[in-house]
Scaffold this motif. Structure first.
Motif, short mmCIF file in Angstrom:
data_model
loop_
_atom_site.label_atom_id
_atom_site.label_comp_id
_atom_site.label_asym_id
_atom_site.label_seq_id
_atom_site.Cartn_x
_atom_site.Cartn_y
_atom_site.Cartn_z
N GLN B 27 -89.91 -146.52 -75.40
CA GLN B 27 -90.50 -147.01 -74.14
C GLN B 27 -91.99 -146.69 -74.08
O GLN B 27 -92.62 -146.84 -73.03
N GLY B 28 -92.52 -146.16 -75.17
CA GLY B 28 -93.96 -145.88 -75.23
C GLY B 28 -94.36 -144.48 -74.82
O GLY B 28 -95.54 -144.18 -74.66
N VAL B 29 -93.37 -143.58 -74.65
CA VAL B 29 -93.68 -142.21 -74.21
C VAL B 29 -94.03 -141.36 -75.44
O VAL B 29 -93.39 -141.47 -76.48
N GLN B 30 -95.05 -140.50 -75.30
CA GLN B 30 -95.46 -139.60 -76.39
C GLN B 30 -94.44 -138.47 -76.55
O GLN B 30 -94.03 -137.86 -75.56
N ILE B 31 -94.10 -138.17 -77.77
CA ILE B 31 -93.14 -137.11 -78.07
C ILE B 31 -93.59 -135.76 -77.47
O ILE B 31 -92.77 -134.98 -76.99
N ASP B 32 -94.91 -135.51 -77.45
CA ASP B 32 -95.42 -134.22 -76.97
C ASP B 32 -95.23 -134.01 -75.47
O ASP B 32 -95.30 -132.89 -74.98
N ASP B 33 -95.03 -135.09 -74.74
CA ASP B 33 -95.02 -134.99 -73.28
C ASP B 33 -93.65 -134.59 -72.71
O ASP B 33 -93.55 -134.30 -71.52
N ILE B 34 -92.63 -134.58 -73.54
CA ILE B 34 -91.29 -134.47 -72.98
C ILE B 34 -90.75 -133.04 -72.88
O ILE B 34 -90.17 -132.66 -71.88
N TRP B 35 -90.96 -132.24 -73.93
CA TRP B 35 -90.21 -130.96 -74.02
C TRP B 35 -91.10 -129.74 -73.87
O TRP B 35 -90.88 -128.74 -74.53
N TYR B 36 -92.11 -129.80 -73.02
CA TYR B 36 -93.10 -128.72 -72.98
C TYR B 36 -92.66 -127.48 -72.20
O TYR B 36 -93.32 -126.46 -72.24
N GLN B 37 -91.58 -127.57 -71.44
CA GLN B 37 -91.22 -126.43 -70.58
C GLN B 37 -90.87 -125.21 -71.43
O GLN B 37 -89.93 -125.24 -72.22
N ALA B 38 -91.63 -124.14 -71.25
CA ALA B 38 -91.45 -122.94 -72.09
C ALA B 38 -91.38 -121.70 -71.21
O ALA B 38 -92.14 -120.75 -71.36
N GLY B 39 -90.44 -121.72 -70.27
CA GLY B 39 -90.22 -120.55 -69.43
C GLY B 39 -89.15 -119.66 -70.04
O GLY B 39 -88.89 -119.72 -71.25
N PHE B 40 -88.52 -118.85 -69.20
CA PHE B 40 -87.41 -118.03 -69.70
C PHE B 40 -86.55 -117.59 -68.52
O PHE B 40 -87.05 -117.02 -67.55
N TYR B 41 -85.27 -117.87 -68.61
CA TYR B 41 -84.32 -117.44 -67.58
C TYR B 41 -83.13 -116.81 -68.29
O TYR B 41 -82.63 -117.35 -69.29
N PHE B 42 -82.70 -115.65 -67.80
CA PHE B 42 -81.52 -115.01 -68.39
C PHE B 42 -80.55 -114.62 -67.28
O PHE B 42 -80.95 -114.02 -66.28
N GLU B 43 -79.29 -114.95 -67.50
CA GLU B 43 -78.26 -114.57 -66.54
C GLU B 43 -77.09 -113.95 -67.30
O GLU B 43 -76.52 -114.60 -68.19
N ASP B 44 -76.75 -112.73 -66.96
CA ASP B 44 -75.59 -112.06 -67.56
C ASP B 44 -74.34 -112.56 -66.83
O ASP B 44 -74.23 -112.38 -65.62
N GLN B 45 -73.44 -113.17 -67.55
CA GLN B 45 -72.23 -113.72 -66.91
C GLN B 45 -70.99 -112.89 -67.26
O GLN B 45 -69.88 -113.41 -67.34
N GLY B 46 -71.22 -111.60 -67.49
CA GLY B 46 -70.11 -110.68 -67.74
C GLY B 46 -69.30 -111.08 -68.96
O GLY B 46 -69.86 -111.37 -70.01
N ASP B 47 -67.97 -111.12 -68.78
CA ASP B 47 -67.10 -111.47 -69.90
C ASP B 47 -67.28 -112.93 -70.35
O ASP B 47 -66.84 -113.29 -71.44
N ASP B 48 -67.87 -113.74 -69.49
CA ASP B 48 -68.07 -115.15 -69.85
C ASP B 48 -69.35 -115.36 -70.66
O ASP B 48 -69.72 -116.51 -70.92
N GLY B 49 -70.03 -114.29 -70.99
CA GLY B 49 -71.22 -114.43 -71.84
C GLY B 49 -72.52 -114.36 -71.06
O GLY B 49 -72.70 -113.50 -70.20
N PHE B 50 -73.38 -115.31 -71.30
CA PHE B 50 -74.72 -115.27 -70.70
C PHE B 50 -75.29 -116.68 -70.67
O PHE B 50 -74.75 -117.60 -71.31
N LEU B 51 -76.37 -116.81 -69.94
CA LEU B 51 -77.08 -118.10 -69.93
C LEU B 51 -78.56 -117.84 -70.18
O LEU B 51 -79.15 -116.99 -69.51
N ILE B 52 -79.11 -118.52 -71.14
CA ILE B 52 -80.56 -118.48 -71.39
C ILE B 52 -81.07 -119.90 -71.29
O ILE B 52 -80.47 -120.82 -71.83
N ASP B 53 -82.18 -120.07 -70.58
CA ASP B 53 -82.76 -121.41 -70.46
C ASP B 53 -84.27 -121.30 -70.38
O ASP B 53 -84.80 -120.51 -69.60
N SER B 54 -84.95 -122.08 -71.19
CA SER B 54 -86.42 -122.05 -71.14
C SER B 54 -86.97 -123.11 -70.18
O SER B 54 -88.15 -123.12 -69.88
N ARG B 55 -86.09 -123.99 -69.72
CA ARG B 55 -86.55 -125.00 -68.75
C ARG B 55 -86.53 -124.41 -67.36
O ARG B 55 -85.65 -123.61 -67.03
#
Lengths: 180, 322
Positions: B27-55
Motif C-alpha cells: 500500500q506504499g507504507v515504509q517498512i521503517d514506519d510500522i514497528w518502532y515502538q520500543a517500550g517495556f512492560y512486564f507483568e508477573d502472572q504467577g503460575d501462568d507465567g509472565f507477559l512482556i511487551d515492548s509496544r
C-alpha cells in the motif's frame, strides 16, 4: 605477507555439513548448517588476495564465541582478516588483541546473520555465498546463506600473541589470517 | 495482485510482522514506519507465567498511511471461504498456518509452530504464496494450504486472516512526530505511564527487578520448564527486534546521529534469547547458567544507560528545532 592462524584446537562448533550428513549440523541450535560442499577445506581459499584456511575436524569447523582466548606465537601484525557469520541475528562484540597479557589493540568484530541477503554491517562483505542451507529436516534451497569477511586494521604494526573474544555463542569464526 | 511482492528477508521481524509489513508495503507504507515502538512492560502472572511487551499503544494509534483488519475463525471451511473472497476482490492477505505442514519450512513434519504466510492470488486449485520468513515465493496447492490451516486450528485453537488497506489522508513524519516518539520511549523506559490506565505490571526500569526475580527463578531452577523458556526466548527476541526497528526509524531520518547504543541494546536482548535457546536445546543449563545471567545483567545495564543517551538525542533535536 600473510599467515593463516591454525585454530584447530579452538574449534568447538559444527557449522557445515555435507549433503549426506546434514543431520549433524549445529550452526543454529535447531540444527541448521552451511552446505560443506562449498567450503574449500582441502585447499587455500583466497578472498581479496588474502589466503584463508578452513578446517574441518571431529570437534567442528568454527569457533563459537564463548569468551575464550586464542593463544599463538607472537607476530607483528598490521591487519587481521576474519571470515565468519552470526546465527539468529546480527551481532557485534568487542575483540581484544594482546601481547604478554597486555591489551595492545581493541576493536569490534561484527558478523551479519548467515541467511541475510545483504551485510548488516559496513565492515562485512560476502566471502562465500551458498545456494541454500542444510536443516534438520533436509536441504532448504529457498534460503541462501553467506560467510562474511571482515578486516581489522591496526594503526601500526603491533606485536600480538593472544586474541580475547567475548561471550556470544551466536557468533562464529571460521578462519583468521594475519597480515604482517 | 499486479506483480508479486518482494520477499522481505529481514531477521528483525517475526513471521507475523513480515507478512503484515509486506501487506502495508504493497500500500506504499515504509517498512521503517510500522514497528518502532520500543517500550517495556512486564507483568508477573504467577503460575501462568509472565507477559512482556515492548509496544505501548495500539498500532492503529501510530501515524500510518494504512490500517489493518484482523478476522478470527473457528472452522477451516469458513476461513478458506473468506480467503477466497478477499483474494477475489484483489487483496493480498495473511493467514495463520502451522509450519509442520509447510514443505518449504525448516520444521516440515518435525515441529508445530505458529506461522503466518501471505497469499497473493488464487489460480484454480493453486495459490500464489509468499512466505517471507522462509524466503519462499511460489505456488501451493489448495490441499497444502488447507493442511497448514487445519493443523494450525488443531494446535492453536483459532484461525486469523489479516488484511491491510490504504488510508485516504496521506501523512509523513515530521520532526515534531519523531520528537514525540522519542519522548514516549523515554517516558515508558523511565517507568512512567503514557496514558491514565491501571496496569497490573510495571513499565520500563521499574519492571526490571520483578522481571529479574522471575527470570532467575526460571534459569536457576532444578528443571527448566520448556514452555516457559520458549516464552522468555520469544519475549526477548521481540524486545530486541523492537529496539532494532526503533533504531531503523530514527536512522532513516537522522543518519548522522550516533544511535549505536540502540542497536547494542537490540543485540543484547537477542543474544540473551539465543543463549536460553541453546541451553534448552542442548540441555547445557549448568554450563550456560552463569553466562546467561551475565548477559542478562549486561542487557539491563544497557537499557538503563540508553535512557540517558536517548534524552541527549532528544535534547539535541529539540535545540536544533528551536
Amino acid at each position: 605477507m600473510y599467515k593463516p592462524l591454525n585454530i584447530t584446537t579452538y574449534l568447538n562448533n559444527r557449522g557445515s555439513t555435507y549433503k549426506q550428513e546434514y543431520i549433524h549440523g549445529k550452526f543454529t541450535v535447531s540444527g541448521s548448517s552451511f552446505p560443506a560442499e562449498y567450503i574449500p577445506y582441502d585447499k587455500v581459499f583466497v578472498y581479496k588476495n588474502v589466503p584463508f584456511q578452513f578446517l574441518l575436524t571431529s570437534n567442528g569447523d568454527n569457533i563459537e564465541l564463548e569468551g575464550q582466548s586464542l593463544h599463538f606465537p607472537a607476530i607483528d601484525v598490521k591487519t587481521i582478516h576474519f571470515i565468519g557469520a552470526s546465527n539468529n541475528g546480527d551481532f557485534s562484540e568487542k575483540i581484544n588483541f594482546c601481547y604478554d597479557n597486555q591489551q595492545k589493540y581493541a576493536s569490534t568484530l561484527s558478523f551479519t546473520d548467515w541467511i541475510a541477503p545483504l551485510p548488516r554491517f559496513n565492515e562485512n562483505e560476502p566471502a562465500i555465498r551458498f545456494p541454500g542451507i542444510h536443516t534438520e529436516v533436509g536441504i532448504n534451497k529457498h534460503m541462501n546463506s553467506n560467510l562474511w569477511y571482515q578486516r581489522i586494521d591496526f594503526n601500526k604494526k603491533t606485536r600480538v600473541n593472544k586474541i580475547e573474544l567475548e561471550d556470544n555463542p551466536s557468533m562464529h569464526i571460521f578462519s583468521i589470517t594475519f597480515e604482517y | 495482485m499486479q506483480n508479486p511482492p518482494r520477499i522481505i528477508k529481514d531477521n528483525t521481524l517475526s513471521c507475523f510482522q513480515l507478512a503484515i509489513t509486506s501487506l502495508a508495503e504493497q500500500q506504499g507504507v515504509q517498512i521503517d514506519d510500522i514497528w518502532y515502538q520500543a517500550g517495556f512492560y512486564f507483568e508477573d502472572q504467577g503460575d501462568d507465567g509472565f507477559l512482556i511487551d515492548s509496544r505501548y499503544k495500539p498500532i492503529e494509534d501510530q501515524i500510518l498511511n494504512c490500517y489493518f483488519e484482523e478476522h478470527e475463525f473457528f472452522d477451516v471451511g469458513t476461513c478458506m471461504d473468506q480467503v477466497d473472497y478477499y483474494l477475489k476482490q484483489g487483496n493480498s492477505l495473511a493467514v495463520t498456518v502451522d509450519n509442520y505442514e509447510l514443505k518449504h519450512s525448516n520444521s516440515y513434519h518435525n515441529q508445530h509452530h505458529e506461522h503466518l504466510i501471505e497469499i497473493n492470488k488464487r489460480m484454480g486449485e493453486k495459490y500464489f504464496v509468499t512466505d517471507h520468513f522462509f524466503h519462499f515465493q511460489g505456488e501451493m496447492t489448495h490441499e497444502e494450504i488447507v493442511s497448514g490451516v487445519s493443523s494450525y486450528l488443531e494446535q492453536f485453537k483459532s484461525l486469523k486472516i489479516n488484511l491491510c488497506f490504504l488510508k485516504n489522508n496521506q501523512v509523513e513524519y515530521t520532526t515534531h512526530d519523531l520528537i514525540q516518539i522519542i519522548q514516549e520511549t523515554c517516558t515508558i523506559m523511565s517507568g512512567e505511564k503514557l496514558f491514565n490506565v491501571s496496569l497490573r505490571g510495571e513499565l520500563g526500569v521499574n519492571a526490571f527487578s520483578i522481571m529479574t526475580n522471575k527470570f532467575l527463578q526460571c534459569v536457576n531452577g532444578d528443571g527448566q520448564d520448556e514452555d516457559e523458556i520458549d516464552d522468555w526466548y520469544n519475549a526477548f527476541k521481540e524486545v530486541g527486534n523492537s529496539r532494532y526497528n526503533f533504531f531503523r526509524l530514527l536512522h532513516r531520518y537522522y543518519p548522522t546521529i550516533d544511535l549505536s547504543f540502540i542497536t547494542k541494546a537490540s543485540q543484547n536482548w537477542i543474544s540473551l534469547g539465543n543463549m536460553l535457546l541453546k541451553a534448552q536445546y542442548l540441555n547445557t543449563w549448568k554450563a550456560m547458567n552463569e553466562r546467561i545471567i551475565k548477559r542478562f545483567e549486561r542487557t539491563l545495564s544497557q537499557e538503563i544507560e540508553n535512557i540517558h543517551h536517548l534524552r541527549n538525542v532528544l535534547n539535541s533535536l529539540c535545540n536544533s528545532k528551536q
